[in-house]
Design a protein around this motif. Sequence first.
Motif, mmCIF file in Angstrom:
data_model
loop_
_atom_site.group_PDB
_atom_site.id
_atom_site.type_symbol
_atom_site.label_atom_id
_atom_site.label_comp_id
_atom_site.label_asym_id
_atom_site.label_seq_id
_atom_site.Cartn_x
_atom_site.Cartn_y
_atom_site.Cartn_z
ATOM 1 N N ALA A 48 0.842 -1.201 0.000
ATOM 2 C CA ALA A 48 0.000 0.000 0.000
ATOM 3 C C ALA A 48 0.879 1.254 0.000
ATOM 4 C CB ALA A 48 -0.931 -0.012 1.210
ATOM 5 N N SER A 49 1.950 1.259 0.802
ATOM 6 C CA SER A 49 2.765 2.483 0.832
ATOM 7 C C SER A 49 3.557 2.643 -0.465
ATOM 8 C CB SER A 49 3.652 2.567 2.069
ATOM 9 O OG SER A 49 4.511 1.485 2.106
ATOM 10 N N PHE A 50 3.898 1.518 -1.105
ATOM 11 C CA PHE A 50 4.547 1.588 -2.422
ATOM 12 C C PHE A 50 3.585 2.219 -3.445
ATOM 13 C CE2 PHE A 50 4.531 -0.661 -6.549
ATOM 14 C CZ PHE A 50 5.729 -0.194 -7.072
ATOM 15 N N ILE A 51 2.313 1.809 -3.395
ATOM 16 C CA ILE A 51 1.312 2.340 -4.333
ATOM 17 C C ILE A 51 1.102 3.841 -4.087
ATOM 18 C CG2 ILE A 51 -1.140 2.242 -4.978
ATOM 19 C CD1 ILE A 51 -0.994 -0.822 -4.480
ATOM 20 N N VAL A 52 1.052 4.232 -2.813
ATOM 21 C CA VAL A 52 0.865 5.663 -2.486
ATOM 22 C C VAL A 52 2.074 6.470 -2.983
ATOM 23 C CG1 VAL A 52 0.752 7.329 -0.583
ATOM 24 C CG2 VAL A 52 -0.632 5.238 -0.495
ATOM 25 N N ARG A 53 3.273 5.945 -2.734
ATOM 26 C CA ARG A 53 4.485 6.700 -3.093
ATOM 27 C C ARG A 53 4.672 6.818 -4.607
ATOM 28 N NH1 ARG A 53 9.679 5.652 -4.318
ATOM 29 N NH2 ARG A 53 9.538 3.404 -4.051
ATOM 30 N N THR A 54 4.394 5.711 -5.331
ATOM 31 C CA THR A 54 4.697 5.733 -6.768
ATOM 32 C C THR A 54 3.512 6.126 -7.643
ATOM 33 O OG1 THR A 54 4.208 3.370 -6.946
ATOM 34 C CG2 THR A 54 6.512 3.989 -6.566
ATOM 35 N N GLN A 55 2.251 5.958 -7.119
ATOM 36 C CA GLN A 55 1.104 6.267 -7.960
ATOM 37 C C GLN A 55 0.170 7.298 -7.332
ATOM 38 O OE1 GLN A 55 -0.428 2.538 -10.081
ATOM 39 N NE2 GLN A 55 0.856 1.637 -8.512
ATOM 40 N N GLY A 56 0.462 7.678 -6.088
ATOM 41 C CA GLY A 56 -0.300 8.764 -5.460
ATOM 42 C C GLY A 56 -1.723 8.420 -5.053
ATOM 43 N N PHE A 57 -2.068 7.117 -4.956
ATOM 44 C CA PHE A 57 -3.443 6.751 -4.573
ATOM 45 C C PHE A 57 -3.750 7.217 -3.144
ATOM 46 C CE2 PHE A 57 -4.238 2.684 -7.363
ATOM 47 C CZ PHE A 57 -3.859 3.387 -8.487
ATOM 48 N N ASN A 58 -5.034 7.376 -2.854
ATOM 49 C CA ASN A 58 -5.521 7.589 -1.499
ATOM 50 C C ASN A 58 -5.156 6.342 -0.660
ATOM 51 O OD1 ASN A 58 -7.947 6.450 0.118
ATOM 52 N ND2 ASN A 58 -8.192 8.657 0.248
ATOM 53 N N GLU A 59 -4.822 6.556 0.621
ATOM 54 C CA GLU A 59 -4.309 5.434 1.425
ATOM 55 C C GLU A 59 -5.265 4.249 1.533
ATOM 56 O OE1 GLU A 59 -2.656 6.466 5.253
ATOM 57 O OE2 GLU A 59 -1.383 7.967 4.271
ATOM 58 N N ASN A 60 -6.557 4.557 1.729
ATOM 59 C CA ASN A 60 -7.531 3.457 1.855
ATOM 60 C C ASN A 60 -7.685 2.696 0.541
ATOM 61 O OD1 ASN A 60 -8.030 3.875 4.540
ATOM 62 N ND2 ASN A 60 -9.736 5.297 4.172
ATOM 63 N N ALA A 61 -7.702 3.450 -0.569
ATOM 64 C CA ALA A 61 -7.817 2.807 -1.892
ATOM 65 C C ALA A 61 -6.584 1.938 -2.129
ATOM 66 C CB ALA A 61 -7.945 3.861 -2.981
ATOM 67 N N ALA A 62 -5.413 2.444 -1.731
ATOM 68 C CA ALA A 62 -4.171 1.689 -1.942
ATOM 69 C C ALA A 62 -4.192 0.387 -1.135
ATOM 70 C CB ALA A 62 -2.970 2.533 -1.535
ATOM 71 N N ARG A 63 -4.707 0.453 0.112
ATOM 72 C CA ARG A 63 -4.758 -0.751 0.945
ATOM 73 C C ARG A 63 -5.731 -1.779 0.342
ATOM 74 N NH1 ARG A 63 -5.491 1.652 5.736
ATOM 75 N NH2 ARG A 63 -3.317 2.239 5.845
ATOM 76 N N LYS A 64 -6.844 -1.284 -0.199
ATOM 77 C CA LYS A 64 -7.842 -2.175 -0.811
ATOM 78 C C LYS A 64 -7.235 -2.865 -2.049
ATOM 79 C CE LYS A 64 -12.327 -3.060 -2.329
ATOM 80 N NZ LYS A 64 -11.974 -3.793 -3.511
ATOM 81 N N ILE A 65 -6.546 -2.074 -2.872
ATOM 82 C CA ILE A 65 -5.912 -2.637 -4.070
ATOM 83 C C ILE A 65 -4.823 -3.640 -3.660
ATOM 84 C CG2 ILE A 65 -4.332 -2.054 -5.990
ATOM 85 C CD1 ILE A 65 -7.194 -1.379 -6.688
ATOM 86 N N ALA A 66 -4.062 -3.300 -2.619
ATOM 87 C CA ALA A 66 -3.009 -4.219 -2.150
ATOM 88 C C ALA A 66 -3.641 -5.564 -1.760
ATOM 89 C CB ALA A 66 -2.273 -3.612 -0.961
#
Lengths: 81, 201
Positions: A48-66
């Motif tokens: 999730a933190s990789f997705i936030v850092r490299t793609q700028g997603f919202n944290e909750n969305a990033a955790r769901k995608i992870a």
Amino acid sequence: MKTCIACGMPMEDISDFAGNDPGKDYCVHCARPDGEMQSFEEKRENLASFIVRTQGFNENAARKIAEDMMRKLPAWKDYFC
Amino acid sequence: MRVSTRQVQKQNTRKKIMETAYSVISNKGFSVPSSVIAEEAGISHGSIFAHFPTMNDLLNNLLSDFGDKMGARLHMLAKKSDSVDNLLKEHLKVLEEYEAFYSRLISEKNRLPDEAKTTFAVIQSTLALHFSNVIEREISKGTVRKLPTHMLFNTWLGLVHYYLMNKDFFSDGNESVIKNYGPELLSFYLKMIKNERGVYE
């Protein structure tokens, strides 16, 4: 070719494997510093933190995608019963 | 274990349905009825449902398969790229190869089952892994401007996706948008991000 059981990355070169060990089923990105595989919670937070850092997603969305990505992988099948 | 002729036939029909669905959806979009896929595949309509009980089952299998294939292809090409120029050239190559289906996916993603979002995220995360490795190396060398990784990544995707989603404005009939505009998009993007004067901002 092997793919990492914890993140799905194809492992082609020795350097892709955890600890440069082709006998391992998980990759260098899914290993802890001591060489063991990361836990479910660690992997989810790291992804999730990789997705936030490299793609700028919202944290909750990033955790769901992870979680959705992990759902398909053999290392985590027991977490999604 | 011996595989019976019947099992082989069953696997072949399943493969045929998946391949036909991929090509029909690439041409007509995701809202195409299953009857059209059956007709194109030369099988009965009922036969599709014997393999995939609902249209969502077929779509989920197709999307998951597509995400794995495109993700693996991107990974293989991107891994060898030592500069942002080469990495994005390889990205354009993969996009051209899967252009029709990928364009449908990005245009129609929000109306599709959740699997479409996961497929999209798998593909972009594979690219983001290689992009961030290369771009952060270039930023530290001072060859790329010091800007946030996610904005550099999203600007590139935003540019390419705009052309793909508006294919009707940028190409004639079935011409590839990536083939025609890829070099211009790449050269413009690199001009924007490169630290030409060598000034470390």
